[in-house]
Write a protein that holds these residues in place. Structure first.
Motif, PDB file in Angstrom:
ATOM      1  N   THR A  10       0.520  -1.100  -0.081  1.00  0.00           N
ATOM      2  CA  THR A  10       0.033   0.084  -0.062  1.00  0.00           C
ATOM      3  C   THR A  10       0.862   1.216   0.085  1.00  0.00           C
ATOM      4  N   LEU A  55      -0.576   1.224   8.742  1.00  0.00           N
ATOM      5  CA  LEU A  55      -0.034   1.973   7.431  1.00  0.00           C
ATOM      6  C   LEU A  55       0.128   3.265   7.705  1.00  0.00           C
ATOM      7  N   THR A 168      -2.696  -1.650   6.284  1.00  0.00           N
ATOM      8  CA  THR A 168      -1.615  -1.888   6.575  1.00  0.00           C
ATOM      9  C   THR A 168      -0.577  -1.740   5.326  1.00  0.00           C
ATOM     10  N   VAL A 169       0.777  -2.256   5.743  1.00  0.00           N
ATOM     11  CA  VAL A 169       1.690  -2.220   4.396  1.00  0.00           C
ATOM     12  C   VAL A 169       1.464  -3.577   3.477  1.00  0.00           C
TER      13      VAL A 169
END
Ligand SMILES: CSC[C@H]1O[C@H](OP(=O)(O)O)[C@H](O)[C@@H]1O
Length: 357
Positions: A10, A55, A168-169
């Protein structure tokens, strides 16, 4: 996550810029935005182009990188850190990531900081991905246990807001066990709370589950209790923005109501968090600062019309006021277990985790 057969995180570095997926454009458009300054990153966090506790932690870490590329002296670092921390108060991950970056950068020579910052931020992003993978495995075991008891049955899981890949990533927190169970061949179905006012469920969770072909149904925020009352929910899994060491859980507004209904029907209520979401300085969740967002987020809704145009419409009378607390606190007594990368803990055992971190 794979989007149209291409794997994305993301958030990611591209040369001297940071790329994000603009989540305010989903589900009707998938747009990548390139950020060059920490000021742009502050606005991306504040406007929720990027959102979700883990994130925004990673985003703030990259914001520290962008903020020290031209001047990395102590005063600049402190100013950039303060601006990033001020963007959103509730998710502890943001301040945690900024403080970690600040500590690491202040401990090295000024001349080394601009380059080293990229390494430090990448480490935070990579750790999030690994933690979410572990959360997925630990959570999948809980879902598999329900499946073993009812082999023929579809396992119905209710979730609130978006605590998936987009929060989140990569990998997600609350959705990580669901993706893992689905990929392992278990028959899962997800009740997706639309999650007013910003509809992170309807716009983001539904969209990402569809990208991964996970069966799901979008429901109004008010339908969950009825479904629980009629035996349509086997478990609830949500994310969190801040968990206290006693296991009180601060998450998107409306989570508390779902926990009350689940408790009343003895339905397991799980909270999936990486350990950076735990605030070891706090015991009582009612001490957590709840972000009050713009009332216009309640007064207006955004959607796509029949011509494919995205429009914003007012949904309350012009004379009416609106109130928009973005989070609420679920007391530990309503929480069955907290799924972390270190395993699943009943709230009362969470504090045992602190010494091993
Ligand atoms: C794993 S994300 C946790 C949490 O963050 C979301 O809040 P927001 O969309 O306002 O950033 C939501 O509360 C998720 O459950």
């Amino acid at each position: 996550m794979k989007i149209r057969n291409h794997h994305y995180r993301t958030i990611w570095r591209d040369a001297q810029s940071v790329c994000i997926i603009d989540q305010t454009k989903l589900p009707f458009a998938f747009e990548v935005e390139r950020l060059h300054t920490h000021t742009q990153m502050c606005e991306a966090i504040r406007s929720m182009q990027v959102r979700g506790a883990p994130l925004i932690g990673a985003a703030a870490a990259y914001g520290m990188v962008l903020g020290c590329q031209h001047n990395a002296d102590d005063q600049t670092l402190q100013s950039v850190a303060s601006q990033l921390i001020a963007t959103r108060p509730t998710a502890v991950n943001l301040a945690w990531a900024v403080q970690r970056m600040l500590q690491q950068l202040l401990s090295i020579a000024v001349a080394e900081r601009a380059q080293a910052a990229w390494v430090f931020a990448q480490a935070i992003a990579d750790e999030d991905v690994a933690q979410n993978q572990a959360i997925g495995q630990h959570g999948q075991e809980l879902i598999a246990a329900v499946a073993t008891a009812n082999p023929e049955q579809v396992i119905n899981i209710l979730t609130h807001c978006n605590a998936g890949w987009l929060a989140t990533v990569d990998g997600g927190t609350a959705l990580a066990p669901i993706y893992a169970a689905h990929d392992a061949g278990l028959r899962v179905h997800v009740w997706v709370d639309e999650t007013r006012p910003r509809n992170q469920g309807a716009s983001l969770t539904a969209w990402e589950l569809a990208q991964h072909a996970v069966p799901h149904t979008v429901i109004t925020d008010n339908a969950g209790g009825h479904l629980m009352q009629h035996g349509q929910v086997d478990m609830v899994i949500v994310g969190a923005d801040r968990v206290t060491k006693s296991g009180d859980v601060c998450n998107k507004i409306g989570t508390y109501l779902k926990a009350l209904a689940a408790y009343d029907h003895q339905i397991p209520f799980y909270v999936a968090v990486p350990t950076p979401t735990i605030d070891w300085q706090l015991t009582d969740g009612t001490d957590i600062e709840i972000e009050m967002r713009d009332a216009d987020e309640v007064a207006y809704m955004q959607g796509q019309d029949e011509d494919g145009q995205v429009r914003r419409v007012r949904v309350i009378p012009n004379e009416s006021q609106a109130l928009n607390p973005a989070f609420d606190v679920t007391p530990a007594r309503l929480v069955t277990g907290i799924i972390t990368e270190r395993g699943v803990f009943p709230p009362e055992q969470l504090k045992s985790l602190e010494t091993s971190l």
